[in-house]
Write an enzyme that holds these catalytic residues in place. Structure first.
Site, PDB file in Angstrom:
ATOM      1  N   GLU A  48      38.758  57.174  36.603  1.00  0.00           N
ATOM      2  CA  GLU A  48      38.672  57.172  38.062  1.00  0.00           C
ATOM      3  C   GLU A  48      40.035  56.811  38.613  1.00  0.00           C
ATOM      4  O   GLU A  48      40.624  55.789  38.235  1.00  0.00           O
ATOM      5  CB  GLU A  48      37.628  56.198  38.609  1.00  0.00           C
ATOM      6  CG  GLU A  48      37.539  56.325  40.136  1.00  0.00           C
ATOM      7  CD  GLU A  48      36.514  55.440  40.814  1.00  0.00           C
ATOM      8  OE1 GLU A  48      36.295  55.653  42.025  1.00  0.00           O
ATOM      9  OE2 GLU A  48      35.954  54.538  40.178  1.00  0.00           O
ATOM     10  N   GLU A  74      44.241  51.892  39.736  1.00  0.00           N
ATOM     11  CA  GLU A  74      44.299  51.382  41.111  1.00  0.00           C
ATOM     12  C   GLU A  74      45.581  50.570  41.265  1.00  0.00           C
ATOM     13  O   GLU A  74      45.740  49.550  40.591  1.00  0.00           O
ATOM     14  CB  GLU A  74      43.082  50.509  41.412  1.00  0.00           C
ATOM     15  CG  GLU A  74      43.075  49.872  42.779  1.00  0.00           C
ATOM     16  CD  GLU A  74      43.074  50.895  43.905  1.00  0.00           C
ATOM     17  OE1 GLU A  74      44.005  50.818  44.750  1.00  0.00           O
ATOM     18  OE2 GLU A  74      42.180  51.754  43.957  1.00  0.00           O
ATOM     19  N   ASP A 101      50.420  53.600  39.190  1.00  0.00           N
ATOM     20  CA  ASP A 101      50.261  55.013  39.496  1.00  0.00           C
ATOM     21  C   ASP A 101      49.517  55.703  38.354  1.00  0.00           C
ATOM     22  O   ASP A 101      49.951  55.655  37.190  1.00  0.00           O
ATOM     23  CB  ASP A 101      51.636  55.643  39.700  1.00  0.00           C
ATOM     24  CG  ASP A 101      51.568  57.022  40.319  1.00  0.00           C
ATOM     25  OD1 ASP A 101      50.723  57.835  39.899  1.00  0.00           O
ATOM     26  OD2 ASP A 101      52.383  57.308  41.221  1.00  0.00           O
ATOM     27  N   ASP A 123      43.868  59.132  49.669  1.00  0.00           N
ATOM     28  CA  ASP A 123      44.568  59.087  50.956  1.00  0.00           C
ATOM     29  C   ASP A 123      44.968  60.513  51.333  1.00  0.00           C
ATOM     30  O   ASP A 123      45.659  61.182  50.563  1.00  0.00           O
ATOM     31  CB  ASP A 123      45.813  58.210  50.840  1.00  0.00           C
ATOM     32  CG  ASP A 123      46.449  57.905  52.180  1.00  0.00           C
ATOM     33  OD1 ASP A 123      46.287  58.718  53.122  1.00  0.00           O
ATOM     34  OD2 ASP A 123      47.111  56.872  52.296  1.00  0.00           O
ATOM     35  N   LYS A 127      49.724  63.514  58.198  1.00  0.00           N
ATOM     36  CA  LYS A 127      50.873  64.078  58.909  1.00  0.00           C
ATOM     37  C   LYS A 127      51.595  65.086  58.020  1.00  0.00           C
ATOM     38  O   LYS A 127      51.710  64.900  56.819  1.00  0.00           O
ATOM     39  CB  LYS A 127      51.830  62.967  59.333  1.00  0.00           C
ATOM     40  CG  LYS A 127      51.226  62.009  60.330  1.00  0.00           C
ATOM     41  CD  LYS A 127      52.194  60.915  60.676  1.00  0.00           C
ATOM     42  CE  LYS A 127      51.545  59.894  61.599  1.00  0.00           C
ATOM     43  NZ  LYS A 127      52.396  58.731  61.811  1.00  0.00           N
TER      44      LYS A 127
END
Length: 182
Positions: A48, A74, A101, A123, A127
């Site tokens: 995960e 995480e 990472d 995430d 933008k």
């Protein structure tokens, strides 16, 4: 190297959380040099990416995938601590943690070693100038093609419509995956 798809911010931890992070994490943290031995010991490997507080990963390890090794990636300390609390309270033994990472860990895994990858609500970097930071891109998909077993699966979910289209577009372009809406 990879362009980070996350931004770490330091916040002070309570003494209890600091102790948990310092004392319990080393037991469950993956060491890159041990990856070949870890993979050889397990028939099934789930991953995960971005496990948040660890709700899904801990449920996966205790309910659905008790025999598999379930690895969680995480980068955020608070998320790692949340999972460590679940590991301790539920006495979970089949979870390992990579607190950095995910792409660093994945790049070190042997080819054809991952059964399932879960990327739940990454995430979206909405933008236009941020889109280069999105986790799911052509480079990431190429890496996943190499590391997944032939029958391997990637499960992803997002509530960001534009990112969902982006994800689907990138997987379709790779021609290595079959899309199934669950």
């Amino acid at each position: 190297m990879f362009l980070k798809s996350f931004v770490k911010r330091k916040r002070p931890l309570s003494k209890a959380k600091q102790l948990l992070f310092e004392k319990t994490l080393p037991t469950f943290k993956i060491k890159l040099e041990e990856i070949p031995d870890i993979v050889k010991k397990h028939d099934k490997l789930n991953l995960e990416i971005g496990f948040g507080k660890g709700d899904f990963l801990s449920a996966l390890a205790t309910e659905k995938e008790k025999q598999a090794l379930n690895i969680g990636c995480e980068p955020y300390v608070e998320g790692v601590i949340g999972l460590l609390q679940k590991i301790e309270s539920d006495n979970i033994k089949n979870i390992m943690i990579w607190p950095d990472d995910a792409r660093i860990l994945i790049s070190k895994l042997p080819s054809c070693s991952i059964d399932s990858v879960y990327i739940l609500f990454p995430d979206p970097w909405p933008k236009r100038k941020q889109q280069k930071r999105r986790l799911i891109n052509a480079q990431f998909i190429k890496l996943m093609i190499e590391k997944l077993k032939p029958s391997g699966k990637i499960f992803t979910a997002t509530d960001h419509h534009e990112y969902a289209n982006w994800i689907l577009h990138h997987f379709e372009r790779s021609k290595a995956f079959i899309y199934r809406d669950i």
